[in-house]
Design a protein around this motif. Structure first.
Motif, PDB file in Angstrom:
ATOM      1  N   ASN B 245       0.847  -1.199   0.000  1.00 29.40           N
ATOM      2  CA  ASN B 245       0.000   0.000   0.000  1.00 29.40           C
ATOM      3  C   ASN B 245       0.884   1.251   0.000  1.00 29.40           C
ATOM      4  O   ASN B 245       2.112   1.160  -0.123  1.00 29.40           O
ATOM      5  N   GLU B 246       0.231   2.402   0.189  1.00 24.59           N
ATOM      6  CA  GLU B 246       0.951   3.686   0.135  1.00 24.59           C
ATOM      7  C   GLU B 246       2.078   3.746   1.153  1.00 24.59           C
ATOM      8  O   GLU B 246       3.091   4.415   0.930  1.00 24.59           O
ATOM      9  N   ALA B 247       1.912   3.055   2.272  1.00 27.47           N
ATOM     10  CA  ALA B 247       2.919   3.113   3.324  1.00 27.47           C
ATOM     11  C   ALA B 247       4.003   2.032   3.166  1.00 27.47           C
ATOM     12  O   ALA B 247       4.882   1.892   4.011  1.00 27.47           O
ATOM     13  N   GLY B 248       3.923   1.267   2.097  1.00 22.03           N
ATOM     14  CA  GLY B 248       4.921   0.220   1.882  1.00 22.03           C
ATOM     15  C   GLY B 248       4.632  -1.062   2.650  1.00 22.03           C
ATOM     16  O   GLY B 248       5.465  -1.962   2.723  1.00 22.03           O
ATOM     17  N   GLU B 249       3.419  -1.151   3.240  1.00 22.80           N
ATOM     18  CA  GLU B 249       3.049  -2.377   3.957  1.00 22.80           C
ATOM     19  C   GLU B 249       2.447  -3.380   2.982  1.00 22.80           C
ATOM     20  O   GLU B 249       1.775  -3.006   2.026  1.00 22.80           O
ATOM     21  N   CYS B 250       2.686  -4.631   3.270  1.00 23.87           N
ATOM     22  CA  CYS B 250       2.206  -5.675   2.360  1.00 23.87           C
ATOM     23  C   CYS B 250       0.684  -5.789   2.458  1.00 23.87           C
ATOM     24  O   CYS B 250       0.115  -5.780   3.552  1.00 23.87           O
ATOM     25  N   ASN B 251       0.006  -5.900   1.316  1.00 21.37           N
ATOM     26  CA  ASN B 251      -1.456  -6.009   1.359  1.00 21.37           C
ATOM     27  C   ASN B 251      -2.015  -6.953   0.294  1.00 21.37           C
ATOM     28  O   ASN B 251      -3.136  -6.806  -0.157  1.00 21.37           O
ATOM     29  N   GLY B 252      -1.231  -7.927  -0.096  1.00 21.50           N
ATOM     30  CA  GLY B 252      -1.757  -8.903  -1.046  1.00 21.50           C
ATOM     31  C   GLY B 252      -0.685  -9.432  -1.975  1.00 21.50           C
ATOM     32  O   GLY B 252       0.512  -9.288  -1.698  1.00 21.50           O
ATOM     33  N   ALA B 253      -1.133 -10.038  -3.056  1.00 25.94           N
ATOM     34  CA  ALA B 253      -0.177 -10.605  -4.001  1.00 25.94           C
ATOM     35  C   ALA B 253      -0.782 -10.710  -5.385  1.00 25.94           C
ATOM     36  O   ALA B 253      -2.005 -10.747  -5.544  1.00 25.94           O
ATOM     37  N   VAL B 254       0.112 -10.724  -6.378  1.00 22.97           N
ATOM     38  CA  VAL B 254      -0.300 -11.017  -7.747  1.00 22.97           C
ATOM     39  C   VAL B 254      -0.071 -12.502  -7.955  1.00 22.97           C
ATOM     40  O   VAL B 254       1.050 -12.998  -7.772  1.00 22.97           O
ATOM     41  N   LEU B 255      -1.117 -13.235  -8.293  1.00 26.55           N
ATOM     42  CA  LEU B 255      -0.983 -14.664  -8.538  1.00 26.55           C
ATOM     43  C   LEU B 255      -1.098 -14.931 -10.035  1.00 26.55           C
ATOM     44  O   LEU B 255      -1.685 -14.144 -10.774  1.00 26.55           O
ATOM     45  N   PHE B 256      -0.545 -16.070 -10.448  1.00 30.63           N
ATOM     46  CA  PHE B 256      -0.622 -16.454 -11.854  1.00 30.63           C
ATOM     47  C   PHE B 256      -1.418 -17.750 -11.956  1.00 30.63           C
ATOM     48  O   PHE B 256      -1.057 -18.761 -11.345  1.00 30.63           O
ATOM     49  N   ASP B 257      -2.513 -17.694 -12.697  1.00 32.45           N
ATOM     50  CA  ASP B 257      -3.338 -18.874 -12.899  1.00 32.45           C
ATOM     51  C   ASP B 257      -2.698 -19.722 -14.008  1.00 32.45           C
ATOM     52  O   ASP B 257      -2.707 -19.343 -15.178  1.00 32.45           O
ATOM     53  N   LEU B 258      -2.134 -20.876 -13.610  1.00 32.50           N
ATOM     54  CA  LEU B 258      -1.383 -21.693 -14.579  1.00 32.50           C
ATOM     55  C   LEU B 258      -2.272 -22.255 -15.681  1.00 32.50           C
ATOM     56  O   LEU B 258      -1.822 -22.452 -16.806  1.00 32.50           O
ATOM     57  N   GLY B 259      -3.524 -22.512 -15.361  1.00 33.58           N
ATOM     58  CA  GLY B 259      -4.421 -23.062 -16.364  1.00 33.58           C
ATOM     59  C   GLY B 259      -4.854 -22.012 -17.360  1.00 33.58           C
ATOM     60  O   GLY B 259      -4.702 -22.174 -18.562  1.00 33.58           O
ATOM     61  N   ARG B 260      -5.357 -20.894 -16.850  1.00 34.21           N
ATOM     62  CA  ARG B 260      -5.861 -19.837 -17.738  1.00 34.21           C
ATOM     63  C   ARG B 260      -4.753 -18.945 -18.267  1.00 34.21           C
ATOM     64  O   ARG B 260      -4.982 -18.082 -19.098  1.00 34.21           O
ATOM     65  N   LYS B 261      -3.566 -19.090 -17.736  1.00 31.42           N
ATOM     66  CA  LYS B 261      -2.399 -18.274 -18.112  1.00 31.42           C
ATOM     67  C   LYS B 261      -2.702 -16.789 -17.996  1.00 31.42           C
ATOM     68  O   LYS B 261      -2.508 -16.009 -18.927  1.00 31.42           O
ATOM     69  N   ARG B 262      -3.215 -16.396 -16.857  1.00 30.00           N
ATOM     70  CA  ARG B 262      -3.482 -14.980 -16.612  1.00 30.00           C
ATOM     71  C   ARG B 262      -3.167 -14.631 -15.161  1.00 30.00           C
ATOM     72  O   ARG B 262      -3.173 -15.486 -14.284  1.00 30.00           O
ATOM     73  N   HIS B 263      -2.889 -13.355 -14.934  1.00 36.52           N
ATOM     74  CA  HIS B 263      -2.584 -12.903 -13.584  1.00 36.52           C
ATOM     75  C   HIS B 263      -3.839 -12.368 -12.916  1.00 36.52           C
ATOM     76  O   HIS B 263      -4.727 -11.855 -13.590  1.00 36.52           O
ATOM     77  N   PHE B 264      -3.891 -12.473 -11.604  1.00 33.72           N
ATOM     78  CA  PHE B 264      -4.970 -11.824 -10.865  1.00 33.72           C
ATOM     79  C   PHE B 264      -4.466 -11.429  -9.478  1.00 33.72           C
ATOM     80  O   PHE B 264      -3.475 -11.956  -8.992  1.00 33.72           O
ATOM     81  N   VAL B 265      -5.186 -10.473  -8.889  1.00 34.27           N
ATOM     82  CA  VAL B 265      -4.717  -9.898  -7.635  1.00 34.27           C
ATOM     83  C   VAL B 265      -5.617 -10.320  -6.480  1.00 34.27           C
ATOM     84  O   VAL B 265      -6.836 -10.335  -6.601  1.00 34.27           O
ATOM     85  N   VAL B 266      -5.001 -10.706  -5.383  1.00 32.22           N
ATOM     86  CA  VAL B 266      -5.731 -10.984  -4.142  1.00 32.22           C
ATOM     87  C   VAL B 266      -5.301  -9.935  -3.127  1.00 32.22           C
ATOM     88  O   VAL B 266      -4.108  -9.752  -2.879  1.00 32.22           O
TER      89      VAL B 266
END
Lengths: 223, 531
Positions: B245-266
Motif C-alpha cells: 500500500n501507500e505506506a509500503g506495507e504488504c497487502n496482497g499478491a499477484v498470482l498467476f493462474d497456470l491453467g488460464r495463463k493470466r494474472h490476478f490480484v488478491v
C-alpha cells in the motif's frame, strides 16, 4: 537429443520414439508435454503423478507412479493424475468418540464385498485387507497398514462400489488417535511448562554470549 | 539394475566387507575438519558466491543462482497488470506445505477468512518428504534447555536467540495440537510418545511416524483444511509478486493462474509467505532432494518488497542422495542408514570418513573422493561413492532394510536393485536452505503485514540445521504467523500498488543492470540429457 538408443512407446495415445531410461514423467517432458498438474515431489511420495500402463505382450493393465515408472519398449501409458473421490465432511475436534460415527460418515464402506479390485497400490498396501479390517471394526490393523499411503487414489479408481479407501482409512487413523490415551510423557512435559519449570534456566542460557553458551553446551553431555 | 563397470566396482565392496567390519575410523580433529570443509564443502567455494549489489542486503554474500534472480527484472510486464483485486480476504497464505497449512488453520480458528494459494496441489511440498521425524523435548531425560543448546550448537551459534527459544518452547504444545487433530505418532508400550536419538542431539528427542513422518502429518492437515469453511484453497496459482500500500506495507499478491495463463490480484490484511526453499535452483549444479516447486520464489518477491534476508549463503548438502539409478538422482537416503552402521566407500572399496561425522563433513569427504578420481562413475559420467547397505543386513539381521525403510526399499526394487544385497551409489544432494527471510518471533518480516513461515524463513537454524528441527519449525512458526496475521484482520489494507517493484527496478537501472530473468522461477527447466 540423441535418439540412437531410443525405444518406441505409446504416450497419451501417441506412438513416439523416446530415449531409453527415462521415467514416464521425463518422457512426457521430453516430448513437449508441459506437465505440471501431475508432478509434485518427484520422489514417489506425493501421489500426484499416477499412471496407467500396459506392458508389451502383457494382458493386464497396471498402475504406478509416473516419476518412478521407467519406460520400456512397447509400453502404452497415460496419466491419471486425479480421480474423483468423495471426502466426507466432519469436525473431529467436536466429536467424542468419532469411530462410532464411521457408519454415517463413510456408509459406502459397508457395501464392500471384498472383491480386492482395489489392490493396485503403488506402495504395495493390501488395500482390501485394510477395508476388511475397517468393516470388522479392527481399527488398529486398518491403521497399521496405511502409514505408507500417499493418497494417490488409484484404489478408489478401481472400486466398483465407489468407495474411496484412502479417505476412509485416513478418517479411521485420525479418529483412533483422538480416542487413544493422551501420552503420559507429553502430559508431564506440558504441566512442567505450564508451571514455568524451565523458564528461568532457558532465559539464562538464551542471554549467554557465544563463547559462554559454547562451553555450557560442552558441559551438558548426553542424556 | 547395475551393469558393466558398476557391477565390477561392487565386487570390490563385497571383497572388503569382512575386513571393514572391524575397522575403526576416528572422528576428525577440529582443525582437519575445518580444512576439509574449506577445501571441499560447496558453501566454502568462493567462486560460487558473490555479493548482492541491490536491496536491503546490499553487500551480503549469496550464491550466483540466487543473486541472478534478485538482480534482475521479472519477465512479467508489471506495468500492464490490472491491480483491481479479484479476491478480498483477511489472510492470504502463499504455499501449501506444512507451514502454509498450519498458518491457514490457526488464522481460521482465530476468526479470519483465509485464502491459501499454492503453485502445485495442496500438500505437494517438502514436508511430505520429511522421513526421520520431528524434534520435541518430551522425554523425561530431555528438556527445552537441551533442545535450545543442541539447536544453537548445530547452527554454529548463528541462530537468533528469540527464534530458537520460541521453537523449543512451543514444541510440546504443537505436538498436543497435532494429536488433537488426529496425527498418529509412534508410541511405546505404555502409550508414551516414542523418542529416538539422532546425530547432533544430546537426548532422545525425535518423534516419528514410521519412516513417513511428514507425509502422515500433511495428510491430516490437508484433510482438516478441507473441513474448514472459511479457508478457500486455490491450487496451481503461484504468487509472482507481492503488493504493497501507500505506506509500503504488504497487502496482497499477484498470482498467476497456470491453467488460464493470466494474472490476478488478491488483496489481504496480511500475507503469510510459506513457499519453501530453493533446492530446485540446483545451486552449483548439485542434484536436490527438493520437490518440483522449490525454486526460492519467496526470497525473490519478499526481497523486492523490502524484506531483509539472513544467511542465504548457507545451504545444507545431505551427504547421501541417490546417484544411480538416474531417475532417482537427488532422492534422499536417510541418515538412519549410516547410524545403523552403513559404510561410505570409494571406488577401491575403502572407507574414507567416519560415517557419523556431521552432514557437512561427510558431504565434503564424499566430494573430495569424487574430485580426486576415487568416485565410481555411472554410464552417464556422473560420479558417486557406495553406501554399503548389505552390511546393515549383516549387522542388524535379515529383512531390516525392508522393515525400517520400506519406501526406499520399494523404490529401488522397482528397478531391480535389492539394497539388502547390493550397495547404493550416493553423492551429496542439495537438501535445505539454512537461511531465508528474516522473521521476528511472530513470524513477521521487516515489511509490515508480511509474515514468513517454514523453510523460506531465516534466522532459526543458523549455519546448519540439525535433523528433525525443520519439521518442528514449520508448525511452530506456521502457528505463530497464522495467529499474528489473523490479528490484522480489522486493518484497512489500503490501495493495492506495485510501487515497491518500481523502486526496486529503479535501483537496478541506476546500477546499469538490465538482465531479465524468469523471477520468481516458478518451475525448474528440465533438460533431459541423459544419453
Amino acid at each position: 537429443m540423441n535418439l540412437a538408443n531410443s525405444i518406441t512407446i505409446e504416450l497419451e495415445g501417441r506412438k513416439i520414439k523416446v530415449p531409453e531410461g527415462l521415467t514416464v514423467i521425463e518422457s512426457l517432458w521430453d516430448t513437449g508435454h508441459d506437465v505440471k498438474r501431475g508432478v509434485g515431489c518427484l520422489s514417489g511420495l506425493c501421489g500426484a503423478c499416477t499412471v496407467v500402463y500396459l506392458e508389451k505382450d502383457s494382458k493386464k493393465v497396471r498402475f504406478g507412479l509416473g516419476c518412478q515408472k521407467v519406460i520400456e519398449d512397447g509400453l502404452i501409458v497415460i496419466m491419471l493424475p486425479y480421480f474423483p473421490s468423495r471426502v466426507a465432511h466432519y469436525l473431529l475436534t467436536s466429536m467424542d468418540s468419532p469411530l462410532q460415527h464411521l457408519a454415517e460418515i463413510y456408509s459406502e464402506l459397508y457395501t464392500c464385498n471384498d472383491c480386492k479390485a482395489c489392490n493396485v497400490c503403488p506402495e504395495w498396501i493390501d488395500v482390501a485387507r485394510v477395508m476388511k479390517a475397517a468393516k470388522d471394526e479392527d481399527y488398529e490393523t486398518a491403521t497399521n497398514h496405511i502409514t505408507d499411503c500417499i493418497m494417490c487414489g488409484l484404489c478408489a479408481s478401481r472400486c466398483p462400489k465407489g468407495i474411496a479407501p484412502q479417505h476412509v482409512a485416513l478418517f479411521i487413523q485420525r479418529a483412533l488417535v483422538v480416542e487413544r490415551l493422551f501420552p503420559p510423557n507429553l502430559h508431564q512435559r506440558l504441566s512442567e511448562m505450564e508451571s514455568l519449570k524451565f523458564e528461568q534456566e532457558l532465559a539464562r542460557v538464551a542471554a549467554m554470549g557465544t563463547d559462554e553458551l559454547e562451553s555450557y553446551c560442552h558441559t551438558l553431555g548426553e542424556a | 539394475m547395475y551393469s558393466g563397470a558398476m557391477s565390477d566396482a561392487i565386487e570390490k565392496v563385497n571383497a572388503t566387507r569382512e575386513r571393514r567390519k572391524l575397522e575403526q575410523i576416528a572422528l576428525l580433529p577440529e582443525e582437519a575438519a575445518q580444512k576439509l570443509l574449506n577445501s571441499y564443502h560447496p558453501d566454502y567455494r568462493e567462486s560460487a558466491f558473490r555479493n548482492l549489489r541491490v536491496g536491503v542486503n546490499c553487500g551480503a554474500r549469496t550464491t550466483h543462482e540466487i543473486a541472478d534472480l534478485l538482480e534482475s527484472f521479472s519477465d512479467l510486464d508489471y506495468t500492464k497488470i490490472d491491480l483491481r483485486p479479484e479476491y478480498d480476504t483477511d489472510v492470504l497464505v502463499l504455499g501449501g506445505g506444512g507451514a502454509g497449512a498450519t498458518a491457514a488453520l490457526f488464522a481460521e480458528s482465530n476468526g479470519a477468512r483465509v485464502m491459501l494459494a499454492t503453485k502445485l496441489r495442496l500438500g505437494n511440498s517438502n514436508t511430505i518428504m520429511a522421513m526421520g521425524g520431528m524434534q520435541v523435548s518430551v522425554d523425561e531425560r530431555d528438556s527445552p534447555v537441551r533442545h535450545y543448546c543442541d539447536t544453537m550448537a548445530a547452527g554454529k551459534f548463528a541462530g537468533r536467540e528469540c527464534l530458537v527459544k520460541a521453537l523449543v518452547n512451543d514444541g510440546p504444545q504443537i505436538v498436543k495440537w497435532l494429536l488433537d487433530i488426529g496425527v498418529d505418532f509412534d508410541r511405546d508400550a505404555i502409550g508414551n510418545l516414542l523418542t529416538k536419538k539422532a546425530g547432533g542431539i544430546s537426548a532422545p528427542r525425535l518423534i516419528s511416524i514410521g519412516d513417513h513422518t511428514g507425509l502422515n502429518i500433511m495428510k491430516v492437515l490437508k484433510d482438516e483444511i478441507g473441513m474448514r469453511d472459511s479457508i478457500e484453497v486455490s491450487e496451481f496459482t503461484p504468487a509472482v509478486e507481492l503488493t504493497t500500500n501507500e505506506a509500503g506495507e504488504c497487502n496482497g499478491a499477484v498470482l498467476f493462474d497456470l491453467g488460464r495463463k493470466r494474472h490476478f490480484v488478491v488483496r489481504a490484511k496480511a500475507v503469510v509467505l510459506a513457499t519453501g526453499g530453493s533446492g530446485r535452483l540446483h545451486m552449483q549444479g548439485f542434484p536436490t532432494s527438493n520437490n518440483f516447486g522449490a525454486t526460492g520464489d519467496a526470497l525473490v518477491i519478499a526481497y523486492r518488497a523490502g524484506a531483509r534476508l539472513e544467511g542465504v549463503d548457507s545451504f545444507q548438502y545431505h551427504p547421501t542422495g541417490v546417484m544411480f539409478p538416474e531417475h532417482m538422482v537427488g532422492v534422499l537416503v536417510t541418515e538412519a542408514i549410516r547410524s545403523l552402521g552403513g559404510h561410505l566407500l570409494n571406488a577401491k572399496g575403502e572407507r574414507f570418513v567416519n560415517e557419523l561425522e556431521t552432514r557437512d563433513i561427510c558431504a565434503a569427504a564424499v566430494i573430495r573422493e569424487c574430485e580426486n578420481g576415487n568416485g565410481v562413475m555411472t554410464r552417464s559420467g556422473k560420479g558417486g561413492v557406495w553406501l554399503d547397505t548389505p552390511l546393515i543386513e549383516e549387522i542388524s539381521g535379515k529383512g531390516v532394510l525392508r522393515k525400517r525403510f520400506p519406501s526406499l526399499y520399494r523404490h529401488l526394487m522397482r528397478v531391480k536393485i535389492d539394497i539388502s544385497k547390493q550397495p547404493l551409489l550416493v553423492f551429496p544432494t542439495l537438501h535445505y536452505q539454512n537461511g531465508g527471510i528474516l522473521i521476528d518471533k511472530n513470524g513477521e518480516t521487516t515489511v509490515k503485514n508480511l509474515f514468513v513461515a517454514g523453510e523460506a524463513a531465516g534466522g532459526i537454524h543458523g549455519r546448519n540445521r540439525v535433523m528433525g528441527n525443520a519439521l518442528l519449525d514449520i508448525f511452530v512458526f506456521g502457528k505463530r504467523s497464522g495467529l499474528a496475521a489473523s490479528e490484522k484482520r480489522f486493518n484497512d489494507p489500503g490501495k493495492v500498488t506495485l510501487t515497491h517493484v518500481y523502486s526496486y527496478y529503479n535501483m537496478l537501472k541506476s546500477l546499469r543492470i538490465s538482465s531479465v530473468a524468469k523471477s520468481p522461477t516458478l518451475f525448474p527447466e528440465f533438460i533431459v540429457n541423459k544419453l
